[in-house]
Design a protein around this motif. Structure first.
Motif, PDB file in Angstrom:
ATOM      1  N   ALA A  32       0.921  -1.289   0.017  1.00 56.97           N
ATOM      2  CA  ALA A  32      -0.606   0.087   0.245  1.00 56.97           C
ATOM      3  C   ALA A  32       1.036   1.167   0.348  1.00 56.97           C
ATOM      4  O   ALA A  32       0.711   2.164  -1.087  1.00 56.97           O
ATOM      5  CB  ALA A  32      -0.427  -0.041   1.163  1.00 56.97           C
ATOM      6  N   GLN A  33       1.726   1.099   0.576  1.00 56.75           N
ATOM      7  CA  GLN A  33       3.556   2.437   1.172  1.00 56.75           C
ATOM      8  C   GLN A  33       3.501   2.663  -0.815  1.00 56.75           C
ATOM      9  O   GLN A  33       3.880   3.363  -0.710  1.00 56.75           O
ATOM     10  CB  GLN A  33       3.733   2.137   1.658  1.00 56.75           C
ATOM     11  CG  GLN A  33       3.452   2.286   3.507  1.00 56.75           C
ATOM     12  CD  GLN A  33       4.347   2.339   4.837  1.00 56.75           C
ATOM     13  OE1 GLN A  33       4.669   1.440   4.237  1.00 56.75           O
ATOM     14  NE2 GLN A  33       3.337   1.896   5.154  1.00 56.75           N
ATOM     15  N   SER A  34       3.751   1.627  -1.283  1.00 61.12           N
ATOM     16  CA  SER A  34       4.811   1.653  -2.460  1.00 61.12           C
ATOM     17  C   SER A  34       3.942   1.841  -3.159  1.00 61.12           C
ATOM     18  O   SER A  34       3.972   1.970  -5.067  1.00 61.12           O
ATOM     19  CB  SER A  34       5.624   0.622  -2.266  1.00 61.12           C
ATOM     20  OG  SER A  34       4.714  -0.830  -2.707  1.00 61.12           O
ATOM     21  N   PHE A  35       2.678   1.992  -3.563  1.00 58.50           N
ATOM     22  CA  PHE A  35       1.250   1.677  -4.299  1.00 58.50           C
ATOM     23  C   PHE A  35       1.589   3.050  -5.233  1.00 58.50           C
ATOM     24  O   PHE A  35       2.190   4.180  -5.143  1.00 58.50           O
ATOM     25  CB  PHE A  35       0.308   2.148  -4.087  1.00 58.50           C
ATOM     26  CG  PHE A  35      -0.603   2.042  -5.265  1.00 58.50           C
ATOM     27  CD1 PHE A  35      -1.443   0.451  -5.343  1.00 58.50           C
ATOM     28  CD2 PHE A  35      -1.687   2.966  -5.680  1.00 58.50           C
ATOM     29  CE1 PHE A  35      -2.136   0.706  -6.824  1.00 58.50           C
ATOM     30  CE2 PHE A  35      -2.618   2.883  -6.311  1.00 58.50           C
ATOM     31  CZ  PHE A  35      -3.005   1.668  -7.025  1.00 58.50           C
ATOM     32  N   PRO A  36       1.249   3.208  -6.977  1.00 57.87           N
ATOM     33  CA  PRO A  36       1.324   1.514  -8.229  1.00 57.87           C
ATOM     34  C   PRO A  36       3.157   1.705  -7.902  1.00 57.87           C
ATOM     35  O   PRO A  36       3.812   2.466  -8.186  1.00 57.87           O
ATOM     36  CB  PRO A  36       0.654   2.640  -8.860  1.00 57.87           C
ATOM     37  CG  PRO A  36       1.362   3.400  -8.967  1.00 57.87           C
ATOM     38  CD  PRO A  36       1.346   4.096  -7.107  1.00 57.87           C
ATOM     39  N   GLU A  37       2.919   0.171  -8.236  1.00 54.34           N
ATOM     40  CA  GLU A  37       4.563  -0.823  -8.465  1.00 54.34           C
ATOM     41  C   GLU A  37       4.255  -0.810  -9.485  1.00 54.34           C
ATOM     42  O   GLU A  37       5.333  -1.274 -10.209  1.00 54.34           O
ATOM     43  CB  GLU A  37       4.584  -1.675  -7.472  1.00 54.34           C
ATOM     44  CG  GLU A  37       4.447  -1.458  -5.911  1.00 54.34           C
ATOM     45  CD  GLU A  37       4.672  -3.104  -5.412  1.00 54.34           C
ATOM     46  OE1 GLU A  37       4.967  -3.134  -4.166  1.00 54.34           O
ATOM     47  OE2 GLU A  37       3.925  -4.097  -5.912  1.00 54.34           O
ATOM     48  N   PRO A 125     -16.476  -0.766  -3.797  1.00 53.40           N
ATOM     49  CA  PRO A 125     -16.513   0.342  -4.037  1.00 53.40           C
ATOM     50  C   PRO A 125     -15.479   1.638  -3.396  1.00 53.40           C
ATOM     51  O   PRO A 125     -14.987   1.129  -2.373  1.00 53.40           O
ATOM     52  CB  PRO A 125     -17.892   1.211  -3.696  1.00 53.40           C
ATOM     53  CG  PRO A 125     -18.542   0.101  -3.756  1.00 53.40           C
ATOM     54  CD  PRO A 125     -17.745  -0.840  -3.807  1.00 53.40           C
ATOM     55  N   VAL A 126     -14.690   2.417  -3.756  1.00 52.39           N
ATOM     56  CA  VAL A 126     -13.915   2.652  -3.682  1.00 52.39           C
ATOM     57  C   VAL A 126     -13.753   4.133  -3.640  1.00 52.39           C
ATOM     58  O   VAL A 126     -13.099   5.199  -2.605  1.00 52.39           O
ATOM     59  CB  VAL A 126     -11.997   2.501  -4.371  1.00 52.39           C
ATOM     60  CG1 VAL A 126     -11.691   3.377  -5.217  1.00 52.39           C
ATOM     61  CG2 VAL A 126     -10.801   2.965  -3.308  1.00 52.39           C
ATOM     62  N   ALA A 127     -14.514   4.978  -4.856  1.00 52.44           N
ATOM     63  CA  ALA A 127     -14.430   6.536  -5.145  1.00 52.44           C
ATOM     64  C   ALA A 127     -15.790   7.336  -5.349  1.00 52.44           C
ATOM     65  O   ALA A 127     -15.658   6.094  -6.594  1.00 52.44           O
ATOM     66  CB  ALA A 127     -12.861   6.810  -5.098  1.00 52.44           C
ATOM     67  N   ILE A 128     -16.649   7.815  -5.676  1.00 56.22           N
ATOM     68  CA  ILE A 128     -17.437   8.312  -6.299  1.00 56.22           C
ATOM     69  C   ILE A 128     -16.603   9.563  -6.930  1.00 56.22           C
ATOM     70  O   ILE A 128     -16.116  10.993  -6.496  1.00 56.22           O
ATOM     71  CB  ILE A 128     -18.435   8.835  -5.738  1.00 56.22           C
ATOM     72  CG1 ILE A 128     -19.127   7.254  -4.901  1.00 56.22           C
ATOM     73  CG2 ILE A 128     -18.893   9.441  -6.737  1.00 56.22           C
ATOM     74  CD1 ILE A 128     -19.728   6.703  -6.101  1.00 56.22           C
ATOM     75  N   GLN A 273      -7.710   1.932   0.690  1.00 59.25           N
ATOM     76  CA  GLN A 273      -7.384   3.209   1.252  1.00 59.25           C
ATOM     77  C   GLN A 273      -6.192   4.353  -0.113  1.00 59.25           C
ATOM     78  O   GLN A 273      -6.110   5.071  -0.471  1.00 59.25           O
ATOM     79  CB  GLN A 273      -6.269   3.153   2.485  1.00 59.25           C
ATOM     80  CG  GLN A 273      -8.056   2.929   3.320  1.00 59.25           C
ATOM     81  CD  GLN A 273      -8.825   4.396   2.830  1.00 59.25           C
ATOM     82  OE1 GLN A 273      -8.480   5.076   3.230  1.00 59.25           O
ATOM     83  NE2 GLN A 273      -9.867   3.888   4.217  1.00 59.25           N
ATOM     84  N   ALA A 274      -5.206   3.254  -0.500  1.00 57.54           N
ATOM     85  CA  ALA A 274      -4.332   3.813  -1.182  1.00 57.54           C
ATOM     86  C   ALA A 274      -4.795   4.104  -2.247  1.00 57.54           C
ATOM     87  O   ALA A 274      -3.969   5.794  -3.081  1.00 57.54           O
ATOM     88  CB  ALA A 274      -3.094   2.919  -0.913  1.00 57.54           C
ATOM     89  N   VAL A 275      -5.244   3.205  -2.771  1.00 57.28           N
ATOM     90  CA  VAL A 275      -6.703   4.035  -4.359  1.00 57.28           C
ATOM     91  C   VAL A 275      -6.936   4.911  -4.112  1.00 57.28           C
ATOM     92  O   VAL A 275      -7.598   6.256  -4.526  1.00 57.28           O
ATOM     93  CB  VAL A 275      -7.162   2.647  -4.574  1.00 57.28           C
ATOM     94  CG1 VAL A 275      -7.884   3.053  -6.397  1.00 57.28           C
ATOM     95  CG2 VAL A 275      -6.145   1.791  -4.922  1.00 57.28           C
ATOM     96  N   HIS A 276      -7.303   5.182  -2.433  1.00 60.12           N
ATOM     97  CA  HIS A 276      -9.086   6.473  -2.440  1.00 60.12           C
ATOM     98  C   HIS A 276      -7.857   7.485  -2.525  1.00 60.12           C
ATOM     99  O   HIS A 276      -8.200   8.432  -2.855  1.00 60.12           O
ATOM    100  CB  HIS A 276      -9.782   5.937  -1.476  1.00 60.12           C
ATOM    101  CG  HIS A 276     -10.568   6.775  -0.983  1.00 60.12           C
ATOM    102  ND1 HIS A 276      -9.893   7.757  -0.008  1.00 60.12           N
ATOM    103  CD2 HIS A 276     -11.543   7.134  -1.370  1.00 60.12           C
ATOM    104  CE1 HIS A 276     -11.152   8.600   0.203  1.00 60.12           C
ATOM    105  NE2 HIS A 276     -12.087   8.261  -0.337  1.00 60.12           N
ATOM    106  N   ARG A 277      -6.680   7.647  -1.818  1.00 59.26           N
ATOM    107  CA  ARG A 277      -5.513   8.574  -1.402  1.00 59.26           C
ATOM    108  C   ARG A 277      -5.124   9.213  -3.120  1.00 59.26           C
ATOM    109  O   ARG A 277      -5.526  10.328  -2.677  1.00 59.26           O
ATOM    110  CB  ARG A 277      -4.593   8.148  -1.206  1.00 59.26           C
ATOM    111  CG  ARG A 277      -5.108   8.445   0.930  1.00 59.26           C
ATOM    112  CD  ARG A 277      -3.792   7.954   1.871  1.00 59.26           C
ATOM    113  NE  ARG A 277      -2.535   7.241   0.961  1.00 59.26           N
ATOM    114  CZ  ARG A 277      -3.161   5.577   1.818  1.00 59.26           C
ATOM    115  NH1 ARG A 277      -3.481   5.436   3.075  1.00 59.26           N
ATOM    116  NH2 ARG A 277      -2.382   4.455   1.677  1.00 59.26           N
TER     117      ARG A 277
END
Length: 333
Positions: A32-37, A125-128, A273-277
């Protein structure tokens, strides 16, 4: 002796299990911290050139500018959006394959015969990303200048006039169905393979009405290809403040078209959460917001992944109910 050995073996198994869980947790947090790899795939389950595809590409370009890896849009149309949904549901749950979909996603369970996935449980779902009105358009040749006149004309000749859709599972068809039910009107549905050919027939006067996303409808009407009559949101749209709402003409209905991102349901919370951020960071970009405004987007909701899930589940309930009340036969081949 045997019992002692058993206790030692059991204790070792428990320790191994705990160590395995801890290692998995550490690995997930590190990922998650290194997203995206590696490059991120954004799957749009509709044909290129439509409103959803346009918005997805604007977002993907901004994310590519902000992230260390490119974000690439792929169109995987078919089965009303189920082809793309299935592809993402079966993808590795590591955040690198994302579904970009819209309101039409809400009725996939009814539209697709024997679906291989349940969209409620197979996707998270991750984001609208945006909410915007649909715009009601009439052919320039139609004998009505206002929404009230349109309603009166159609009501006087039930079944005489046609409207365009991309099938009842598409947002065009769902919005038209909502409008016709609320207004008590009878028109004939003419399905098209996409919004572009429906718009061409509207411009030629071969159909009388078409609802389309503001991202493409405003361009159509401002180019003089059709006449805009109303927006579908509860309030007038800042993108087209001159257009009345449906309620202003006495039609008890409103809706907005949402566009959002989903991941495979097994995606760990830290990755979600990483994708959402990453998405939230892109949505805060000044240039993206200006582009979204040009495309007719009214709002960029600030929802957590959990709030997104509640929102989309409510949308599924709403639109499945609308289709069911219309007499639509679920999972008809």
């Amino acid at each position: 002796m045997t019992q002692a050995i058993g206790r030692r073996l059991l204790g070792g198994a428990v320790v191994a299990s705990l160590l395995g869980t801890a290692v998995t947790g550490l690995t997930t947090r590190a990922a998650a911290q290194s997203f995206p790899e590696r490059p991120v795939r954004v799957i749009v389950p509709y044909a290129p050139g439509g409103g959803t595809d346009v918005v997805a590409r604007v977002l993907a370009q901004t994310m590519s500018n902000l992230l260390p890896q490119p974000v690439v849009v792929e169109n995987r149309a078919g089965a009303g959006g189920m082809v793309g949904a299935e592809l993402v549901a079966r993808a590795p749950a590591d955040g690198h394959t994302i579904l970009f979909t819209n309101t039409g996603h809400s009725v996939l369970r009814l539209l697709v015969p024997n679906p291989s996935i349940d969209i409620r449980t197979a996707l998270s779902p991750v984001a609208i990303v945006s909410e915007a009105p649909m715009i009601m358009m009439a052919a320039s040749s139609f004998p009505a200048q206002t929404l009230s006149e349109f309603i009166s004309t159609v009501r006087a000749s039930p079944g005489r006039y046609d409207y365009g859709s991309t099938g009842r599972g598409g947002t065009n068809g769902l919005t038209a169905l909502m409008f016709l039910q609320a207004a008590g009107l009878a028109m004939n549905e003419i399905p098209y393979r996409g919004g572009a050919p429906a718009t061409l027939d509207l411009a030629a006067g071969r159909i009388a009405m078409l609802f389309d996303a503001s991202s493409t409808a405003l361009a159509t009407t401002r180019n003089g290809q059709a006449r805009a009559l109303a927006v579908t949101t509860a309030r007038r749209s800042p993108s087209a403040p001159e257009l009345p709402t449906l309620r202003e003409a006495g039609v008890d209905a409103d809706m907005s078209i949402w566009m959002g991102l989903m991941l495979p349901s097994m995606t760990p919370p830290a990755i979600r959460q990483a994708v959402h951020r990453a998405v939230t960071r892109a949505l805060a970009d000044t240039d993206l917001r200006a582009r979204f405004t040009d495309l007719g987007t009214d709002t960029i909701p600030n929802l957590s992944p959990a709030e997104c899930e509640l929102f989309i589940n409510a949308e599924i309930d709403r639109w499945e109910g609308l289709l069911t009340r219309s007499g639509f036969r679920p999972n008809a081949p």
